[in-house]
Design a protein around this motif. Sequence first.
Motif, PDB file in Angstrom:
ATOM      1  N   GLN A 155      -4.064   0.941 -10.926  1.00  0.00           N
ATOM      2  CA  GLN A 155      -4.197   1.116 -12.376  1.00  0.00           C
ATOM      3  C   GLN A 155      -4.506   2.562 -12.752  1.00  0.00           C
ATOM      4  OE1 GLN A 155      -6.975  -2.019 -13.646  1.00  0.00           O
ATOM      5  NE2 GLN A 155      -5.082  -3.191 -13.939  1.00  0.00           N
ATOM      6  N   GLY A 156      -3.934   3.477 -12.004  1.00  0.00           N
ATOM      7  CA  GLY A 156      -4.058   4.876 -12.372  1.00  0.00           C
ATOM      8  C   GLY A 156      -5.390   5.512 -11.994  1.00  0.00           C
ATOM      9  N   LYS A 157      -6.255   4.772 -11.313  1.00  0.00           N
ATOM     10  CA  LYS A 157      -7.577   5.321 -10.975  1.00  0.00           C
ATOM     11  C   LYS A 157      -7.460   6.371  -9.866  1.00  0.00           C
ATOM     12  CE  LYS A 157      -9.430   1.072 -11.639  1.00  0.00           C
ATOM     13  NZ  LYS A 157      -9.699  -0.128 -11.056  1.00  0.00           N
TER      14      LYS A 157
ATOM     15  N   LEU B 264       0.494   9.192 -16.925  1.00  0.00           N
ATOM     16  CA  LEU B 264       0.398   7.872 -16.330  1.00  0.00           C
ATOM     17  C   LEU B 264       0.775   6.840 -17.370  1.00  0.00           C
ATOM     18  CD1 LEU B 264      -2.974   8.325 -14.474  1.00  0.00           C
ATOM     19  CD2 LEU B 264      -0.695   9.082 -13.837  1.00  0.00           C
ATOM     20  N   THR B 265       1.597   5.935 -16.971  1.00  0.00           N
ATOM     21  CA  THR B 265       2.054   4.957 -17.946  1.00  0.00           C
ATOM     22  C   THR B 265       1.435   3.585 -17.702  1.00  0.00           C
ATOM     23  OG1 THR B 265       3.986   4.790 -16.548  1.00  0.00           O
ATOM     24  CG2 THR B 265       4.216   6.055 -18.550  1.00  0.00           C
ATOM     25  N   ASN B 266       0.437   3.527 -16.795  1.00  0.00           N
ATOM     26  CA  ASN B 266      -0.223   2.240 -16.577  1.00  0.00           C
ATOM     27  C   ASN B 266      -0.789   1.722 -17.894  1.00  0.00           C
ATOM     28  OD1 ASN B 266      -0.399   3.911 -14.170  1.00  0.00           O
ATOM     29  ND2 ASN B 266      -1.316   2.088 -13.264  1.00  0.00           N
ATOM     30  N   VAL B 267      -0.641   0.437 -18.122  1.00  0.00           N
ATOM     31  CA  VAL B 267      -1.225  -0.122 -19.338  1.00  0.00           C
ATOM     32  C   VAL B 267      -2.740   0.048 -19.303  1.00  0.00           C
ATOM     33  CG1 VAL B 267      -1.571  -2.207 -20.664  1.00  0.00           C
ATOM     34  CG2 VAL B 267       0.659  -1.717 -19.719  1.00  0.00           C
TER      35      VAL B 267
ATOM     36  N   LEU C 228       8.083   3.913  -7.490  1.00  0.00           N
ATOM     37  CA  LEU C 228       6.751   4.509  -7.380  1.00  0.00           C
ATOM     38  C   LEU C 228       5.854   3.673  -6.489  1.00  0.00           C
ATOM     39  CD1 LEU C 228       6.096   5.725 -11.021  1.00  0.00           C
ATOM     40  CD2 LEU C 228       6.975   6.995  -9.061  1.00  0.00           C
ATOM     41  N   GLU C 229       5.809   2.394  -6.741  1.00  0.00           N
ATOM     42  CA  GLU C 229       5.007   1.544  -5.876  1.00  0.00           C
ATOM     43  C   GLU C 229       5.368   0.088  -6.106  1.00  0.00           C
ATOM     44  OE1 GLU C 229       0.935   0.797  -6.525  1.00  0.00           O
ATOM     45  OE2 GLU C 229       1.063   0.904  -8.696  1.00  0.00           O
ATOM     46  N   VAL C 230       4.897  -0.744  -5.184  1.00  0.00           N
ATOM     47  CA  VAL C 230       5.078  -2.183  -5.312  1.00  0.00           C
ATOM     48  C   VAL C 230       3.681  -2.796  -5.331  1.00  0.00           C
ATOM     49  CG1 VAL C 230       6.133  -4.240  -4.334  1.00  0.00           C
ATOM     50  CG2 VAL C 230       7.198  -2.012  -3.969  1.00  0.00           C
TER      51      VAL C 230
ATOM     52  N   PHE D 296       8.028   6.716 -19.921  1.00  0.00           N
ATOM     53  CA  PHE D 296       7.771   5.289 -19.670  1.00  0.00           C
ATOM     54  C   PHE D 296       8.084   4.978 -18.222  1.00  0.00           C
ATOM     55  CE2 PHE D 296      12.148   3.849 -19.280  1.00  0.00           C
ATOM     56  CZ  PHE D 296      12.849   4.856 -19.931  1.00  0.00           C
ATOM     57  N   ASP D 297       7.526   3.883 -17.718  1.00  0.00           N
ATOM     58  CA  ASP D 297       8.003   3.381 -16.442  1.00  0.00           C
ATOM     59  C   ASP D 297       8.312   1.898 -16.575  1.00  0.00           C
ATOM     60  OD1 ASP D 297       5.617   2.094 -16.281  1.00  0.00           O
ATOM     61  OD2 ASP D 297       5.022   2.931 -14.352  1.00  0.00           O
ATOM     62  N   LEU D 298       8.968   1.368 -15.551  1.00  0.00           N
ATOM     63  CA  LEU D 298       9.437  -0.009 -15.648  1.00  0.00           C
ATOM     64  C   LEU D 298       8.610  -0.903 -14.756  1.00  0.00           C
ATOM     65  CD1 LEU D 298      13.209   0.837 -15.260  1.00  0.00           C
ATOM     66  CD2 LEU D 298      11.980   0.356 -17.364  1.00  0.00           C
TER      67      LEU D 298
ATOM     68  N   MET E 138      -1.416  13.312  -6.727  1.00  0.00           N
ATOM     69  CA  MET E 138      -2.261  12.740  -5.673  1.00  0.00           C
ATOM     70  C   MET E 138      -2.712  11.346  -6.099  1.00  0.00           C
ATOM     71  SD  MET E 138      -3.264  14.644  -2.985  1.00  0.00           S
ATOM     72  CE  MET E 138      -5.022  14.666  -2.665  1.00  0.00           C
ATOM     73  N   LYS E 139      -2.560  10.393  -5.178  1.00  0.00           N
ATOM     74  CA  LYS E 139      -2.983   9.033  -5.529  1.00  0.00           C
ATOM     75  C   LYS E 139      -3.769   8.441  -4.365  1.00  0.00           C
ATOM     76  CE  LYS E 139       1.702   8.166  -7.118  1.00  0.00           C
ATOM     77  NZ  LYS E 139       2.751   7.134  -7.221  1.00  0.00           N
ATOM     78  N   PRO E 140      -4.948   7.914  -4.634  1.00  0.00           N
ATOM     79  CA  PRO E 140      -5.683   7.214  -3.580  1.00  0.00           C
ATOM     80  C   PRO E 140      -4.925   5.932  -3.229  1.00  0.00           C
ATOM     81  CG  PRO E 140      -6.777   6.938  -5.698  1.00  0.00           C
ATOM     82  CD  PRO E 140      -5.620   7.857  -5.932  1.00  0.00           C
TER      83      PRO E 140
ATOM     84  N   ARG F  69       0.870  -1.171   0.000  1.00  0.00           N
ATOM     85  CA  ARG F  69       0.000   0.000   0.000  1.00  0.00           C
ATOM     86  C   ARG F  69       0.908   1.223   0.000  1.00  0.00           C
ATOM     87  NH1 ARG F  69      -4.684  -0.518   3.822  1.00  0.00           N
ATOM     88  NH2 ARG F  69      -5.178  -2.364   2.586  1.00  0.00           N
ATOM     89  N   LYS F  70       0.545   2.190  -0.854  1.00  0.00           N
ATOM     90  CA  LYS F  70       1.470   3.288  -1.146  1.00  0.00           C
ATOM     91  C   LYS F  70       1.900   4.046   0.112  1.00  0.00           C
ATOM     92  CE  LYS F  70      -0.318   4.026  -5.852  1.00  0.00           C
ATOM     93  NZ  LYS F  70      -1.410   3.023  -5.884  1.00  0.00           N
ATOM     94  N   ASN F  71       0.937   4.301   1.003  1.00  0.00           N
ATOM     95  CA  ASN F  71       1.296   5.084   2.196  1.00  0.00           C
ATOM     96  C   ASN F  71       2.183   4.284   3.154  1.00  0.00           C
ATOM     97  OD1 ASN F  71      -0.855   3.362   2.612  1.00  0.00           O
ATOM     98  ND2 ASN F  71      -1.737   4.593   4.257  1.00  0.00           N
TER      99      ASN F  71
HETATM  100  N1  LIG Z   1       5.711  10.733  -8.503  1.00  0.00           N
HETATM  101  C1  LIG Z   1       5.442  10.495  -9.779  1.00  0.00           C
HETATM  102  N2  LIG Z   1       6.077  11.188 -10.752  1.00  0.00           N
HETATM  103  C2  LIG Z   1       5.817  10.950 -12.056  1.00  0.00           C
HETATM  104  N3  LIG Z   1       4.934  10.056 -12.499  1.00  0.00           N
HETATM  105  C3  LIG Z   1       4.260   9.309 -11.582  1.00  0.00           C
HETATM  106  C4  LIG Z   1       4.496   9.490 -10.198  1.00  0.00           C
HETATM  107  N4  LIG Z   1       3.692   8.636  -9.543  1.00  0.00           N
HETATM  108  C5  LIG Z   1       2.997   7.969 -10.457  1.00  0.00           C
HETATM  109  N5  LIG Z   1       3.325   8.350 -11.719  1.00  0.00           N
HETATM  110  C6  LIG Z   1       2.768   7.819 -12.966  1.00  0.00           C
HETATM  111  O1  LIG Z   1       1.480   7.320 -12.694  1.00  0.00           O
HETATM  112  C7  LIG Z   1       1.393   5.924 -12.905  1.00  0.00           C
HETATM  113  C8  LIG Z   1       0.553   5.277 -11.838  1.00  0.00           C
HETATM  114  O2  LIG Z   1       1.128   5.463 -10.559  1.00  0.00           O
HETATM  115  P1  LIG Z   1       1.260   4.302  -9.501  1.00  0.00           P
HETATM  116  O3  LIG Z   1       1.943   4.885  -8.303  1.00  0.00           O
HETATM  117  O4  LIG Z   1       1.894   3.121 -10.100  1.00  0.00           O
HETATM  118  O5  LIG Z   1      -0.259   4.041  -9.112  1.00  0.00           O
HETATM  119  P2  LIG Z   1      -1.285   2.915  -9.571  1.00  0.00           P
HETATM  120  O6  LIG Z   1      -1.480   2.078  -8.370  1.00  0.00           O
HETATM  121  O7  LIG Z   1      -2.502   3.643  -9.942  1.00  0.00           O
HETATM  122  O8  LIG Z   1      -0.668   2.143 -10.683  1.00  0.00           O
HETATM  123  C9  LIG Z   1       2.828   5.437 -12.903  1.00  0.00           C
HETATM  124  O9  LIG Z   1       2.963   4.294 -13.670  1.00  0.00           O
HETATM  125  C10 LIG Z   1       3.568   6.643 -13.461  1.00  0.00           C
HETATM  126  O10 LIG Z   1       3.540   6.648 -14.879  1.00  0.00           O
END
Ligand SMILES: Nc1ncnc2c1ncn2[C@@H]1O[C@H](COP(=O)(O)OP(=O)(O)O)[C@@H](O)[C@H]1O
Lengths: 436, 532
Positions: free
Chosen positions: A152-154, A250-253, A335-337, A207-209, A145-147, A89-91
């Motif tokens: 998936q970017g929601k 956002l680079t989520n597929v 960014l997250e796991v 892009f992200d990895l 801001m991310k919930p 969880r991100k937080n």
């Molecule tokens: N701090 C950040 N800086 C730049 N891009 C970000 C950042 N955080 C998220 N993103 C973009 O948003 C996408 C979704 O963020 P992520 O943290 O993976 O949340 P989710 O759980 O929605 O996938 C990432 O794949 C990335 O492309």
Amino acid sequence: CTMSKNLRIGRSYQKKLAGDHRIIRFRCALNNTIGDVLKQRPGWVESKEGEDWDFYWCDIGWLRENFDHIYMEEHVRICHFRNHFELTRKNLMVKNLKRLKKQLERESKSESAKCDFFPMTYELPSEYHIFVEEFKKNPGTVWIMKPIAKSQGKGIFLFRRLKDIIDWKKEGYRANNEERKEETKDVETYIVQRYLGNPYLIGGKKFDLRIYVLVTSYVPLKAWLYRDGFARFSNARFTLDSIDDSYVHLTNVAVQKTAPDYDPEKGCKWSLQQLRHYLTAKHGYETVANVYQQMNEIFIKSLQSVQKIIINDKHCFELYGYDILLDSNLKLWLLEVNASPSLTASNQEDYDLKVGLLEDTLNIIDMEGSLTGNEKRVGNFDLMWNDGPVYAEDGSTDALGGPSYATNTYLGCHNDRKRQLNQLFRSLQNKKTAAG
Amino acid sequence: MASNNVSEVAALITEIICNLNGSTLQAQLKRAAQKEVEKPTVTSATLKSDIISSLKTSGWEKILRNEIYKQINCIPKCFDSSIPFECQKEPLMYMRKAQANWEKRILKSMNSMCTELSIPLARKRPADEQRDLLHKWNEMGTDEPDLSHFRPVYAPKDFLEVISSVRNPNYRSLYGHESEEYPEVCSEHWGLIQVPLEVPKLTELQAKFSEFCSSLPQGGIDDSVDAPTESFQNERNRIARRVLDEKRGVLAQHFCRRGCPSGNRAEMWQLALGVTVDHLAILKYDQLKGYVLQHDLLVDSLIYKDVKLTSVNDDYYFVFEDYLYQVLLVFSRDTTVLDHFVHSSASPPKSYIRGKLGLEEFSVIYPPNGVIPFHGFSMYATPLCYLYSEPIRLYYMFREMYTRYFHRLHSISSHPQGIISLCLLFESTLQSTHPRLFRHLQEIGCQPLKIAFKWLVRAFSGYLATEQLLLLWDRIIGYGSLLILPLLAVAIFLFRQSNLLLITSASGVEGSLADITTLHVVPLLQLILFPT
Ligand SMILES: Nc1ncnc2c1ncn2[C@@H]1O[C@H](COP(=O)(O)OP(=O)(O)O)[C@@H](O)[C@H]1O
Ligand SMILES: [Mg+2]
């Protein structure tokens, strides 16, 4: 399905035999690649609703509701740790990383600097006031801001002005107050994070990895790194001018899939191998080796940050999907796991990748008991941590085609999964017949 | 002989001076000299030597040297103003004719597409369309225009048919027949190319490409991505750094011969080709971009189509789509590209203002750069996207590579670097090094050139793995020669010979050579040049 209290799982295991080994009864909560892989695995049979099982690819919802009410026999395996969310969880991930960093600071500056791979992050609403202070110190910064509970970017949005977030806060409270009447729910928790405004661009695209790490035990920590993974491109060109255009940022597929010009066959992806070649062609071998070294740091430090918190359980393993961003200074950011990385395939190549990933996961979990437990490589997985760093053997066949890293990791390197597996199982077979 | 050389050099010098006259460089040098003169310490006695030494210390001398070196590389060798212009472009009449016919055919094909689809060759864009295009200039790939009716004007396959039918009308075989009637029997060449051009022998090639000798360490063997030999790698990096600091084009070019370290390649190529991106170049690019915005050309659709068919379709190169438009659309407007026709057998195609067909005074060169793209054309630019992430730099590098080398790959000429000579070199080398393989392929109905031609026309772009391709292009730049292409093609056949000798159908051969992405070019080139 209702589970009665303290149900015993995996009881009649001993009796059934299939050739060399016992029949393995599995359940699977997902209807995608993992389902295919389990069904096709020799000697494995799917158990029906309500039947006993030995292996469960469960979802985290099931885990939450049932884990505390079941008793698992020695051999039984499930694909999550009880409190995986400490990392996923991100937080909480950020909280744990901050703590580790503090701890290391007491030991040495250089060790704690190794934790500087996550962007400045605060939890909202709980850390709102600290955030506002930080916000004022960094005028002009873009924030994201991310919930915490979505994926998936929601629910993600970007902002520059405090006003944007105050409006959001009011709205959020209002919406949640209405809901609370029925459900007595808390305000939805968000994290606010410094937006990385200088991503590394290829062809002008962000892009992200996505990289896969398998943990088979937290005490001692035993972690495997998959050689293959991918870079996900955002379809449109990157520019900070269009702050509302989430396709760019956002680079989520999953987000890219809803983009109007998304081509599912193409999938907007590069394999890690392709990326490695590109970066090498551009920056040279050493620079790239350094990038991949940072990668190792991220995996190990993030796992260590939760090592003492995760409830270790020998029945559990977990396949994590790391989301990592490369910036234009060739620095990596975590960014997250993800605890449940998407196993849905976007095209044939993606399907092949995921099938290989899951087969190798099952090979390592080794319900069949084929391995010795001392392997350093199984298929495309390399053992990167075994209660301490794992070093590559010099001159071993594994090093063929891989650079001679200090650590046993070969991300994005030449991989010949099938050949390695053949060799591995043949040598195991030979040992067995020699012994028997 | 000696006097001939002297007069050649004299002509070359005259030509270079003439080119430098009125150039920006000349103005810049003048300004630098003027500054020196204004210094209070100057005396008339030492004026000349003072100016010369100050130009040296300020770095202008190096820039001048680089410019001259670049010109020497670009001006055709046997420049002689007493020879008529068209003969300088192409000395052989039947080649001139063949090229002219080919040009006519291409133009006709393009014009008939215009008529069929009833679209004009050029159309002024309304203001709002111009604004739109400007807005999405960096992401033109998001546009999905309907291109289903467009087809490439020609494909390499069509071009191969044309060049394999070129004959010298004066040439009679030993048997006294027209060679055309009994090509199989009469010709000592078993291949498709039946024109009597001289191609270098293996010993000459060995001398030319002597750095491939396997006793010398090579970029592409001794620094392979997965297992570099540290000492070689370090050594090359060190020398590369020094060459780049020296800023001498000639050194950079020479350095490329043994392969560039990845991290230095972009800069090294730029220095070797003498491409500078100064503010004038940026202005020029912006001006060309303006032309793209103002007019929609039919060739734009051809470029779009080609990029979609090639790069976008590739699961590796799709990322570069937007860059390719920013390079190729601008390229088609760039009239300085026309300069290369002076030393090419080709001539820019002409179209006529509506209703004035055939009237010379109403003719315009179309497209403005004189180059009609064909299927796969964009692949000349794609690998460069690997090295240059700034579109403008990418543009000038592409333009230089095209006008120096790649234009020879799709025009008919007797030039030693022209595609016909390259094909002939491929066929004759394969025939002499492995006649049995050549015969076998011929017997099962598979002319080797039919396979190799697409590799040659694209300088292998899109066929080799990118790192390998860059190693190959290192050598094109390093030796200033395309001859390396047919040599590699032969080496590939030899490398796969045991497999090829077992195959009994043309489609089988095609299949077995369809994927060459796993091959390593440098060991292959060594195999053919210096077999052990
Ligand atoms: N701090 C950040 N800086 C730049 N891009 C970000 C950042 N955080 C998220 N993103 C973009 O948003 C996408 C979704 O963020 P992520 O943290 O993976 O949340 P989710 O759980 O929605 O996938 C990432 O794949 C990335 O492309
Ligand atoms: Mg994510």
